[in-house]
Design an enzyme around this catalytic site. Structure first.
Site, PDB file in Angstrom:
ATOM      1  N   TYR A   1       0.809  -1.233   0.000  1.00 54.30           N
ATOM      2  CA  TYR A   1       0.000   0.000   0.000  1.00 54.30           C
ATOM      3  C   TYR A   1       0.845   1.287   0.000  1.00 54.30           C
ATOM      4  CZ  TYR A   1      -0.497  -0.404   5.274  1.00 54.30           C
ATOM      5  OH  TYR A   1      -0.344  -0.523   6.624  1.00 54.30           O
ATOM      6  N   GLU A   2       0.187   2.362  -0.289  1.00 49.72           N
ATOM      7  CA  GLU A   2       0.871   3.658  -0.492  1.00 49.72           C
ATOM      8  C   GLU A   2       1.893   3.592  -1.625  1.00 49.72           C
ATOM      9  OE1 GLU A   2      -0.499   6.082   0.707  1.00 49.72           O
ATOM     10  OE2 GLU A   2      -1.644   5.097   2.279  1.00 49.72           O
TER      11      GLU A   2
END
Lengths: 593, 593
Positions: free
Chosen positions: B438-439
């Site tokens: 994620y990110e």
């Protein structure tokens, strides 16, 4: 998505990487007709795709249940198992005298990969039965064989291996389960075992437990351990089932993965003692158990290969479907499949190359076992046995390490979807994680390699293998195909690094075992990477000369990618082998809470 | 076992590895009094041990529940959150004007590690609130700031980041959520978002959503995206809560890890449209979102460090306790703790060294951000901003990759117990796996590094950093301490490999971006390993000169182990960077089903 056995890769690996074809041609495998290999494996692939793969996620979600001292498996499990034995899959490599098909264990090794790939939790059950068959066949009395071996070979009954106790894991010698001699020549067993795979289940009407225990007058440690066969239900003289024996599942573990495989605590002797029968001689149980463990270690290695291949197949399919962003240089009007992005390509190539390398190491181990078992020539038998012994820890540790690595890459390729359980990539990541642990942790495999395998005959076994690898490297260099890129120099460097590291360790073993052990893990990785790189190169060379390989160039690319990205680490691994002892000597000051 | 913040390691890393002390001394951090750092961090460690760590396993087991469009968190969660805000932990680095303590983000970075280490699923909630604070503070109108910023800084309300839609993951520009202008200057938002962390929960009475959407007349792609603030409950003029806004959790994901963190599908507009307020300008939402993302990327990087440290602590404790077998050369009468075995030692050293290296890379990023924000000197500010931009993708990808690797080693050290969920090691392995995704996946971080960060000012930012590393290497060589072993030569080789690889990529970027991208992932690893190795060496050198370090020699051993076993891979990584494009050019033929 479902599973499809990669038959072309498998046959190339088995016949040309692992040398089954040459061994058959040289007459080392008796009358085995290698024409049937492909047909058997195609059928195995079909069974795996049709029956086992669809149950994989169901098993993961449902897990198993323990109630009233009975384990119930997931929906569809018992039925699939019955189809499995009906189709004869349990008996592939079993002894013909007891109803087996007597095929080479190399063929069964491929099947083991296929079962693990389609459904690791299912495949684990017959894997342990096979180990039990080996031990009983090698060490059991004729009376026991006549009662139990046919049923185990067919799979009508399953087998378990019971070593571990809470205080006795890697240190088997610390076990406390005790056996008492009974008047009729049988034994009564008391105690409990943990982590017993398929210790109980509802797929067959009997289970044959192989249990390590200690007699009252036994010496301490591993020299005082005996192996007993303990049936779940006693067997009458006519082969029918008799009384329930005093061995029960008293707990099941809540595990990270392989949820559908029951991991039981087994309790013996709460009702007067479990009736057991000695396998082999008293206090010689470790030898029998080693027979089971070597078979099981190769089986676990193949789990690593299988789960890696499954993770690769699923990730590739996702990368082909999932569209996201535009690749640089793309001429499409909309989004491109993520497979177009160089970084996704490299991850998938890495997954496939690691899997292929591990596969051939495993198959080579199996071929060596076959030659050792079937050749008529005592020298060839002995050399093959030494080769199998040398390769087993490498196969186990390298394959299961790359199994977890590749499964992790598989999650990554899926992005956010990989973290969602419904996708299935996460299950492979969870399932794969046990393989580096059980049947001897990978740390123990490294120790085994360095302290027990490397030094056999002053290293003769290792040097013979390295000489063979050196021929492959020469052939790559001689072929002058630019598609191989830096494969030749990278493999040559790797081979030289492995040679130097082996010499260093052989020397250290004489003077300081602990210094040798400090580098055991990087040494095993170095060995696996070099072996694997040479295996892929040999397969690529063979593919170019074969008529039945669709696109030989793909194997050249795979070999090249592995050599340039994995085998290239050999120099660094060699330096770790040599340097590790220095920092480790001061480690105690660091490793404090 | 519980969690203990490793304050000595942290302070050495922050002050001497990451250079906070030098930055403060040089006046780049305004009036920050670094005397209070240790005290704040000790308190954070105490809160983490006492309140957060005990909830980690509870959260994992209970997960969260979605019923009637409301998410309920695990038992004890809302109470812990209230203690969290009461103790002021949400406000550590928040702007003083809005009630924050205004401490450097480097101090908050340490706190972020500590929260993630003790309870990653909990720490994720304030992590996103911090990103929201940054975006609102940088781009919001005064009116919005006055209503929302104070509550977000205190943590009385939490924030979310809503980018992802099923077809728009890494490719944010493909999003379809639409915004309509309303007569009163507000907007109505319609659409749905997936993977929204803490999209709903019961820990606060309001939630402030930051949502990317597209206006009807917006240009296609990322240039047509606007950022909106959408409160769960509208806020009246007097600050009290008004009507429920039309944004609801309509589903939650069943995930591999961080079970206690709700991952929601959010639906807007089923009841007339969610009322939203524009942040910044129309169609300039990506810029605002990047503010949030950079903060969040460093936060996720620190999750990698935190989970690695936790896995290490737990594995070390187990290895100290668990007795199994006799170590070679042992003089004890019974079994030895497994910590005595060289292979266990090397695994634990590797875990700790990787963790320490990643930690300093993260803290360095935070210190650069602080200098960029607080220095009075425009040149220093600009250089620091460029440094932070360069380090962010390395911090994110290197730290989260080693987070999963170290968590996996942690499972391995536990043997069979590691695979049992009750032990807790498996939770770290599951939780850690989201951080590389994620990110911005780690693949995207590599691309960002190569295509956007490396080439800034013709590579000036990179060369400046490498010059600093070169001083460290010289200092190691100059100190002539044999305890450093081969640290000097290994780091020198690594630095040279990194320099050559950087030059190669800069050149390729001009001619063939795809060839450069082929090596992006090994390049990032090479960069991270070299940076990390130099950081540990710098810390070891500093420790020798400090009075308040208990045992400086331990840091020398750690630096040495990292250099000899991790940084030593630099040469192979460099070759991967350079060679990868060759095999990748033929990858398509391999990557077919």
């Amino acid at each position: 998505m479902t599973y499809r056995a990669p038959i072309e890769d498998i046959l190339l690996s088995l016949n040309h990487g692992a040398g089954l074809q040459a061994a058959v041609a040289a007459g080392h495998l008796g009358d085995y007709d290698s024409e049937i290999t492909a047909q058997v494996l195609e059928e195995a692939g079909k069974f795996a795709s049709d029956i086992l793969a669809p149950l994989n996620r169901i098993g993961d979600k449902h897990g198993i249940k323990l109630e009233h001292n009975k384990v119930t498996t997931a929906p569809g499990w018992p039925d699939a198992y019955q189809r499995w034995i009906a189709a004869g899959w349990n008996a592939v490599s079993g002894p013909e005298q007891f109803g087996g098909q007597g095929l080479p264990s190399a063929v069964n090794a491929v099947c083991t990969e296929i079962w693990a790939s389609s459904n690791m939790a299912f495949g684990l059950c017959p894997l342990l039965t096979l180990s039990a068959i080996d031990a009983l066949h090698a060490h059991g009395s004729d009376a026991l064989k006549n009662i139990y071996l046919g049923k185990l070979v067919s799979g009508e009954w399953t087998g378990t291996m019971q070593l571990t106790e809470p205080q006795a894991g890697s240190d088997v010698g610390a076990l406390r389960t005790r056996a008492e001699r009974a008047a009729d020549g049988s034994y009564k067993i008391f105690g409990s075992k943990i982590f017993i795979t398929y210790g109980d289940h509802d797929m067959t009407d009997n289970i044959v437990h192989f249990v390590l225990a200690r007699l009252p007058d036994a010496p301490a440690g591993t020299k005082g351990i005996s192996l007993f066969l303990i049936p779940k239900f006693l067997v009458n003289a006519d082969g029918s089932l008799g009384a329930r024996n005093d061995i029960f599942p008293s707990g099941v573990e809540h595990k990270l993965g392989i949820h559908a495989s029951p991991t039981c605590t087994m309790t013996m002797g709460d009702h007067g003692g479990a009736i057991g029968y000695l396998i082999g001689e008293e206090n010689r149980g470790m030898q029998c158990m080693f027979t089971m463990m070597n078979q099981a270690r190769l089986g676990v290695a193949l789990e690593g290969v299988g789960i890696a291949d499954r993770a690769y197949q699923q990730a590739l399919a996702y990368a082909q479907e999932r569209k996201q962003g535009r690749a640089i240089g793309s001429t499409s009007t909309g989004s491109d499949p993520i497979l177009k992005h160089p970084d996704v390509k490299r991850t998938l190539l890495l997954m496939r190359a690691l899997t292929g390398a591990a596969r051939t190491i495993c198959y080579s181990t199996a071929v060596a076992l076959d030659v050792a078992a079937r050749s008529d020539d005592p020298k060839i038998k002995a050399d093959a046995a030494a080769r199998a012994a040398l390769l087993t820890p490498i196969a186990k540790a390298f394959s299961t390490d790359i199994g977890t690595e590749v499964a992790s890459f598989g999650v990554q390729i899926h992005g956010g979807m990989g973290f969602i359980e419904e996708t299935g990539a996460a299950q492979h990541y969870r399932d794969a994680r046990i393989a580096p642990i059980y049947e001897g942790t990978n740390g123990i495999q490294s120790i085994d390699l360095v302290t027990r395998k490397l030094g056999v005959n002053g290293g003769a076994s290792v040097w013979a293998l390295l000489d063979e690898l050196s021929v492959i490297v020469k052939n790559v260099e001689a072929c002058n195909d630019p598609a191989f890129g830096a494969t030749g120099p990278r493999l040559r460097d790797a081979l030289e690094a492995l040679t130097r590291a082996s010499k260093y360790l052989l020397e250290k073993l004489g003077s300081s075992t602990n210094e040798a052990l400090a580098g055991a893990t990087p040494y095993l990785r170095l060995f696996g990477s070099t072996l694997g790189g040479c295996a892929l190169a040999a397969e690529a060379l063979a593919a170019r000369d074969l008529d039945n390989v669709g696109d030989p160039a793909r194997y050249v690319t795979l070999a090249r990618f592995f050599a340039e990205n994995v085998a290239v680490q050999a120099g660094a691994l060699e330096r770790s082998v040599v340097d590790s002892a220095g920092a480790l000597a001061s480690a105690d000051a660091v490793l404090t809470a």
